[in-house]
Design a protein around this motif. Structure first.
Motif, PDB file in Angstrom:
ATOM      1  N   GLU A  83       0.816  -1.218   0.000  1.00  0.00           N
ATOM      2  CA  GLU A  83       0.000   0.000   0.000  1.00  0.00           C
ATOM      3  C   GLU A  83       0.848   1.265   0.000  1.00  0.00           C
ATOM      4  N   VAL A  84       2.007   1.240   0.633  1.00  0.00           N
ATOM      5  CA  VAL A  84       2.845   2.435   0.738  1.00  0.00           C
ATOM      6  C   VAL A  84       3.387   2.836  -0.633  1.00  0.00           C
ATOM      7  N   THR A  85       3.906   1.861  -1.395  1.00  0.00           N
ATOM      8  CA  THR A  85       4.463   2.166  -2.717  1.00  0.00           C
ATOM      9  C   THR A  85       3.431   1.991  -3.838  1.00  0.00           C
ATOM     10  N   ARG A  86       2.233   1.556  -3.485  1.00  0.00           N
ATOM     11  CA  ARG A  86       1.125   1.354  -4.431  1.00  0.00           C
ATOM     12  C   ARG A  86       1.488   0.321  -5.497  1.00  0.00           C
ATOM     13  N   LYS A  87       2.130  -0.753  -5.066  1.00  0.00           N
ATOM     14  CA  LYS A  87       2.535  -1.811  -5.993  1.00  0.00           C
ATOM     15  C   LYS A  87       1.691  -3.060  -5.758  1.00  0.00           C
ATOM     16  N   VAL A  88       1.340  -3.693  -6.863  1.00  0.00           N
ATOM     17  CA  VAL A  88       0.656  -4.987  -6.831  1.00  0.00           C
ATOM     18  C   VAL A  88       1.475  -5.929  -7.690  1.00  0.00           C
ATOM     19  N   VAL A  89       1.865  -7.059  -7.121  1.00  0.00           N
ATOM     20  CA  VAL A  89       2.671  -8.047  -7.825  1.00  0.00           C
ATOM     21  C   VAL A  89       1.796  -9.267  -8.083  1.00  0.00           C
ATOM     22  N   LEU A  90       1.745  -9.660  -9.356  1.00  0.00           N
ATOM     23  CA  LEU A  90       0.888 -10.769  -9.775  1.00  0.00           C
ATOM     24  C   LEU A  90       1.723 -11.847 -10.456  1.00  0.00           C
ATOM     25  N   HIS A  91       1.521 -13.095 -10.065  1.00  0.00           N
ATOM     26  CA  HIS A  91       2.124 -14.236 -10.748  1.00  0.00           C
ATOM     27  C   HIS A  91       1.053 -14.728 -11.719  1.00  0.00           C
ATOM     28  N   LEU A  92       1.333 -14.636 -13.008  1.00  0.00           N
ATOM     29  CA  LEU A  92       0.324 -14.885 -14.037  1.00  0.00           C
ATOM     30  C   LEU A  92       0.742 -15.969 -15.010  1.00  0.00           C
ATOM     31  N   LYS A  93      -0.257 -16.574 -15.631  1.00  0.00           N
ATOM     32  CA  LYS A  93      -0.050 -17.467 -16.767  1.00  0.00           C
ATOM     33  C   LYS A  93      -0.953 -16.980 -17.886  1.00  0.00           C
ATOM     34  N   SER A  94      -0.503 -17.228 -19.114  1.00  0.00           N
ATOM     35  CA  SER A  94      -1.303 -16.856 -20.276  1.00  0.00           C
ATOM     36  C   SER A  94      -1.574 -18.077 -21.131  1.00  0.00           C
ATOM     37  N   ARG A  95      -2.611 -17.928 -21.954  1.00  0.00           N
ATOM     38  CA  ARG A  95      -2.962 -18.987 -22.908  1.00  0.00           C
ATOM     39  C   ARG A  95      -3.596 -18.324 -24.116  1.00  0.00           C
ATOM     40  N   SER A  96      -3.169 -18.783 -25.299  1.00  0.00           N
ATOM     41  CA  SER A  96      -3.738 -18.257 -26.527  1.00  0.00           C
ATOM     42  C   SER A  96      -3.528 -19.248 -27.662  1.00  0.00           C
ATOM     43  N   LEU A 102      -0.364 -23.246 -30.065  1.00  0.00           N
ATOM     44  CA  LEU A 102      -0.701 -22.834 -28.705  1.00  0.00           C
ATOM     45  C   LEU A 102       0.422 -22.006 -28.091  1.00  0.00           C
ATOM     46  N   TYR A 103       0.045 -20.902 -27.465  1.00  0.00           N
ATOM     47  CA  TYR A 103       0.996 -20.042 -26.763  1.00  0.00           C
ATOM     48  C   TYR A 103       0.603 -20.045 -25.293  1.00  0.00           C
ATOM     49  N   GLU A 104       1.504 -20.499 -24.448  1.00  0.00           N
ATOM     50  CA  GLU A 104       1.288 -20.484 -23.004  1.00  0.00           C
ATOM     51  C   GLU A 104       2.572 -19.980 -22.358  1.00  0.00           C
ATOM     52  N   ASN A 105       2.451 -18.926 -21.570  1.00  0.00           N
ATOM     53  CA  ASN A 105       3.636 -18.357 -20.956  1.00  0.00           C
ATOM     54  C   ASN A 105       3.351 -18.076 -19.486  1.00  0.00           C
ATOM     55  N   GLU A 106       4.409 -17.747 -18.771  1.00  0.00           N
ATOM     56  CA  GLU A 106       4.320 -17.462 -17.333  1.00  0.00           C
ATOM     57  C   GLU A 106       5.055 -16.161 -17.056  1.00  0.00           C
ATOM     58  N   TYR A 107       4.489 -15.362 -16.142  1.00  0.00           N
ATOM     59  CA  TYR A 107       5.016 -14.030 -15.884  1.00  0.00           C
ATOM     60  C   TYR A 107       4.883 -13.661 -14.417  1.00  0.00           C
ATOM     61  N   VAL A 108       5.636 -12.647 -14.032  1.00  0.00           N
ATOM     62  CA  VAL A 108       5.381 -11.884 -12.823  1.00  0.00           C
ATOM     63  C   VAL A 108       5.251 -10.440 -13.291  1.00  0.00           C
ATOM     64  N   TRP A 109       4.109  -9.846 -13.011  1.00  0.00           N
ATOM     65  CA  TRP A 109       3.878  -8.444 -13.365  1.00  0.00           C
ATOM     66  C   TRP A 109       3.862  -7.623 -12.092  1.00  0.00           C
ATOM     67  N   MET A 110       4.694  -6.594 -12.050  1.00  0.00           N
ATOM     68  CA  MET A 110       4.705  -5.654 -10.939  1.00  0.00           C
ATOM     69  C   MET A 110       4.053  -4.365 -11.435  1.00  0.00           C
ATOM     70  N   LEU A 111       2.872  -4.093 -10.911  1.00  0.00           N
ATOM     71  CA  LEU A 111       2.115  -2.906 -11.307  1.00  0.00           C
ATOM     72  C   LEU A 111       2.313  -1.816 -10.256  1.00  0.00           C
ATOM     73  N   THR A 112       2.669  -0.629 -10.693  1.00  0.00           N
ATOM     74  CA  THR A 112       2.700   0.530  -9.805  1.00  0.00           C
ATOM     75  C   THR A 112       1.490   1.368 -10.161  1.00  0.00           C
ATOM     76  N   LEU A 113       0.644   1.614  -9.184  1.00  0.00           N
ATOM     77  CA  LEU A 113      -0.589   2.331  -9.435  1.00  0.00           C
ATOM     78  C   LEU A 113      -0.466   3.816  -9.112  1.00  0.00           C
ATOM     79  N   SER A 114      -1.395   4.584  -9.652  1.00  0.00           N
ATOM     80  CA  SER A 114      -1.432   6.028  -9.458  1.00  0.00           C
ATOM     81  C   SER A 114      -1.706   6.366  -7.989  1.00  0.00           C
ATOM     82  N   LYS A 115      -1.501   7.617  -7.642  1.00  0.00           N
ATOM     83  CA  LYS A 115      -1.681   8.046  -6.245  1.00  0.00           C
ATOM     84  C   LYS A 115      -3.077   7.779  -5.727  1.00  0.00           C
TER      85      LYS A 115
END
Length: 149
Positions: A83-96, A102-115
């Motif tokens: 909450e202090v840095t407004r960051k959300v870290v997500l462990h994600l998988k994709s499929r398409s 077939l495309y399937e990948n794995e990620y970690v997305w670090m989102l920094t949100l607005s104030k």
């Protein structure tokens, strides 16, 4: 203005992923601030940071060979919220399903949100570099072939 709550940050992150899954040039940037930057790492992937316009252009090109794309939080995965840095870290998988299979990948997305916690200001995407470096040339060639038709 008080800092956004954990619930607000998570809510925006979920809206962001839902919009991303619509997989249109407009939807993938819907919850991004005008100055949002999307960075793909590690550096070995040789992918420069992208503005909203550049990222929407990428999605427009990809939809020619990848009509749908679905991101989901990994089963049992729990987002990390600061909450202090407004960051959300997500462990994600994709499929398409794509023109090259077939495309399937794995990620970690670090989102920094607005104030106010309502928009994404920055995306740091850690991709499975081995899989990504194998698949990107195939996808790029398929996009080039689709454009020629």
């Amino acid at each position: 203005m008080s800092s956004p709550s954990r619930e607000q940050l998570l809510g925006t992150a979920k809206l962001f992923i839902e919009a991303f899954n619509e997989f249109t040039p407009e939807s993938v940037v819907r919850y991004r601030s005008p100055t949002c930057t999307h960075r793909l790492v590690p550096a070995t992937l040789n992918s420069p940071p992208q503005s909203n316009t550049e990222y929407a252009g990428l999605i427009a090109a990809l939809t020619t060979i990848m009509p749908t794309f679905h991101l989901r939080i990994v089963d049992g995965g729990e987002p990390v919220v600061d909450e202090v840095t407004r960051k959300v870290v997500l462990h994600l998988k994709s499929r398409s399903e794509t023109a090259v299979g077939l495309y399937e990948n794995e990620y970690v997305w670090m989102l920094t949100l607005s104030k106010d916690g309502k928009l994404v200001d920055d995306i740091l995407e850690f991709a499975d570099s081995l899989y990504t470096s194998d698949q990107l040339p195939k996808l790029k060639k398929a996009v080039e072939d689709a454009v020629k038709k």
